[in-house]
Design a protein around this motif. Structure first.
Motif, PDB file in Angstrom:
ATOM      1  N   SER A  11      37.547  33.357  41.457  1.00  0.00           N
ATOM      2  CA  SER A  11      38.711  33.034  40.654  1.00  0.00           C
ATOM      3  C   SER A  11      38.450  33.482  39.211  1.00  0.00           C
ATOM      4  O   SER A  11      37.720  34.444  38.976  1.00  0.00           O
ATOM      5  CB  SER A  11      39.027  31.539  40.754  1.00  0.00           C
ATOM      6  N   PHE A  12      39.020  32.805  38.253  1.00  0.00           N
ATOM      7  CA  PHE A  12      39.016  33.303  36.875  1.00  0.00           C
ATOM      8  C   PHE A  12      37.608  33.369  36.281  1.00  0.00           C
ATOM      9  O   PHE A  12      37.241  34.355  35.642  1.00  0.00           O
ATOM     10  CB  PHE A  12      39.942  32.447  36.018  1.00  0.00           C
ATOM     11  N   GLY A  34      38.676  32.270  48.727  1.00  0.00           N
ATOM     12  CA  GLY A  34      40.130  32.369  48.623  1.00  0.00           C
ATOM     13  C   GLY A  34      40.855  31.057  48.440  1.00  0.00           C
ATOM     14  O   GLY A  34      42.000  30.919  48.880  1.00  0.00           O
ATOM     15  N   GLN A  35      40.207  30.080  47.788  1.00  0.00           N
ATOM     16  CA  GLN A  35      40.821  28.774  47.573  1.00  0.00           C
ATOM     17  C   GLN A  35      40.775  28.387  46.098  1.00  0.00           C
ATOM     18  O   GLN A  35      40.163  27.368  45.737  1.00  0.00           O
ATOM     19  CB  GLN A  35      40.094  27.712  48.410  1.00  0.00           C
ATOM     20  N   PRO A  36      41.403  29.161  45.213  1.00  0.00           N
ATOM     21  CA  PRO A  36      41.378  28.794  43.785  1.00  0.00           C
ATOM     22  C   PRO A  36      42.038  27.440  43.555  1.00  0.00           C
ATOM     23  O   PRO A  36      43.004  27.072  44.243  1.00  0.00           O
ATOM     24  CB  PRO A  36      42.167  29.924  43.111  1.00  0.00           C
ATOM     25  N   ALA A  54      52.310  34.212  37.735  1.00  0.00           N
ATOM     26  CA  ALA A  54      51.708  33.462  38.827  1.00  0.00           C
ATOM     27  C   ALA A  54      50.198  33.633  38.768  1.00  0.00           C
ATOM     28  O   ALA A  54      49.700  34.753  38.588  1.00  0.00           O
ATOM     29  CB  ALA A  54      52.239  33.952  40.162  1.00  0.00           C
ATOM     30  N   PRO A  55      49.432  32.552  38.913  1.00  0.00           N
ATOM     31  CA  PRO A  55      47.971  32.686  38.869  1.00  0.00           C
ATOM     32  C   PRO A  55      47.439  33.693  39.882  1.00  0.00           C
ATOM     33  O   PRO A  55      46.523  34.465  39.570  1.00  0.00           O
ATOM     34  CB  PRO A  55      47.482  31.270  39.179  1.00  0.00           C
ATOM     35  N   GLY A  56      48.011  33.696  41.080  1.00  0.00           N
ATOM     36  CA  GLY A  56      47.544  34.632  42.093  1.00  0.00           C
ATOM     37  C   GLY A  56      47.750  36.080  41.700  1.00  0.00           C
ATOM     38  O   GLY A  56      46.932  36.951  42.030  1.00  0.00           O
ATOM     39  N   LEU A  59      45.005  37.055  39.297  1.00  0.00           N
ATOM     40  CA  LEU A  59      43.745  37.253  40.015  1.00  0.00           C
ATOM     41  C   LEU A  59      43.756  38.553  40.816  1.00  0.00           C
ATOM     42  O   LEU A  59      42.735  39.250  40.894  1.00  0.00           O
ATOM     43  CB  LEU A  59      43.478  36.066  40.938  1.00  0.00           C
ATOM     44  N   ASP A  60      44.891  38.888  41.418  1.00  0.00           N
ATOM     45  CA  ASP A  60      44.975  40.149  42.171  1.00  0.00           C
ATOM     46  C   ASP A  60      44.712  41.344  41.251  1.00  0.00           C
ATOM     47  O   ASP A  60      43.980  42.277  41.615  1.00  0.00           O
ATOM     48  CB  ASP A  60      46.347  40.289  42.824  1.00  0.00           C
ATOM     49  N   ASP A  61      45.304  41.319  40.064  1.00  0.00           N
ATOM     50  CA  ASP A  61      45.070  42.397  39.102  1.00  0.00           C
ATOM     51  C   ASP A  61      43.604  42.438  38.686  1.00  0.00           C
ATOM     52  O   ASP A  61      42.998  43.519  38.590  1.00  0.00           O
ATOM     53  CB  ASP A  61      45.947  42.201  37.862  1.00  0.00           C
ATOM     54  N   ALA A  62      43.029  41.261  38.430  1.00  0.00           N
ATOM     55  CA  ALA A  62      41.634  41.209  37.990  1.00  0.00           C
ATOM     56  C   ALA A  62      40.694  41.735  39.066  1.00  0.00           C
ATOM     57  O   ALA A  62      39.725  42.449  38.776  1.00  0.00           O
ATOM     58  CB  ALA A  62      41.265  39.773  37.619  1.00  0.00           C
TER      59      ALA A  62
END
Length: 298
Positions: A11-12, A34-36, A54-56, A59-62
């Protein structure tokens, strides 16, 4: 395969730890279940440059940006076990494969133990919230509630009064003394001693608070501060020290994000008491930088 750094948690904090090490050309592995923690929230607020996303999606971009570096790898599995292997290396076991690494960053996060109120879990992250800095602006158009989980709820209610009129629901877990009642009154916070039986949506984005005595109250949103526990056993398996944070145990780290176990670093919600995305990114980045420097300088 042997890696320079293994990051447990994608996650972040975890992705932020991996990027500077990958940019140094070191072999970096991120193991992510896969459980942020903020997967229940539709939008993130207060994170510079990403407000309202959206947080997801962030994260996808990161993750895509991390994987653009040829020495980075992400494995979508849960890390079940971590042990020291020899004098300076570690082994991390997933469901079917074991990985070696010279350094570890634990970005394993925490799990929220929600109050046992009917309807609350289904509304968590939508109209039952934790952080006013993350969501307070969006729900400031009506009265707000704070569901007590203990004495710290007094401070939460005082703080949230900056966003709107607040009722602190004691819920059988907090009863203010005279001095605390004066503190609430000074912030114009109402106190409701009757326990909360159920939370229901009101059809317009708000909540109906059903009390044990049959009364009802309407709020735009309910804030609460759930107790936290470690989301992963890895820090305990490795022998990392813990301290008691505001809402639960915290992995102890020094001023370079290193745990009490040499070569093991920690960042994110598992390693600090105050939680939001910006804090996680900051701590994760610093943990990655310090882990890399330890590979260079010992």
């Amino acid at each position: 395969m042997q890696y320079d750094l293994a990051v447990i948690g994608g996650s972040f904090a975890g992705l932020s730890a991996a990027i500077p090490v990958a940019r140094a050309g070191r072999k970096v592995l991120v193991i992510d279940a896969g459980q942020p923690r903020n997967r229940f929230a539709e939008h993130s607020h207060g994170f510079l440059g990403h407000d309202g996303r959206a947080p997801g999606a962030i994260l996808d971009d990161a993750r895509r940006q991390l994987l653009a570096y040829p020495t980075a790898r992400v494995v979508d599995r849960r890390a079940d076990k971590a042990v020291a292997a020899g004098s300076s290396d570690f082994e991390i076991t997933t469901d079917g494969e074991t990985f070696g690494a010279a350094r570890l960053v634990l970005a394993t996060g925490v799990r929220d133990i929600l109050p046992k109120v009917a309807g609350l879990a289904e509304l968590w992250g939508r109209s039952v919230l934790h952080c006013p800095y993350c969501h307070g602006y969006e729900v400031s158009g009506g009265p707000l509630g704070v569901l007590a989980t203990g004495p710290m709820s007094l401070h939460q209610a005082q703080l949230i009064a900056d966003w709107r009129d607040v009722t602190l629901f004691g819920n059988g877990l907090f009863e203010p003394d005279t001095e605390q009642m004066r503190a609430l009154e000074s912030r114009k916070v109402r106190f409701e001693p009757t326990s909360v039986a159920e939370l229901r949506e009101d059809g317009s984005g708000g909540l109906i608070v059903h009390l044990d005595d049959g009364r009802k109250a309407g709020v735009r949103a309910m804030f609460t501060a759930p107790r936290n526990i470690m989301a992963s056993p890895l820090a305990e398996q490795l022998g990392c020290g813990f301290s008691e944070g505001l809402l639960g145990p915290v992995i102890s780290v020094d001023d370079r994000q290193q745990t009490t176990v040499p070569g093991v670093y920690a960042a994110g919600d598992a390693a600090r008491s105050m939680h939001n995305i910006a804090f996680a990114v900051s701590g994760g980045t610093f943990a990655g930088v310090c882990a890399h420097q330890s590979l260079v300088f010992g």
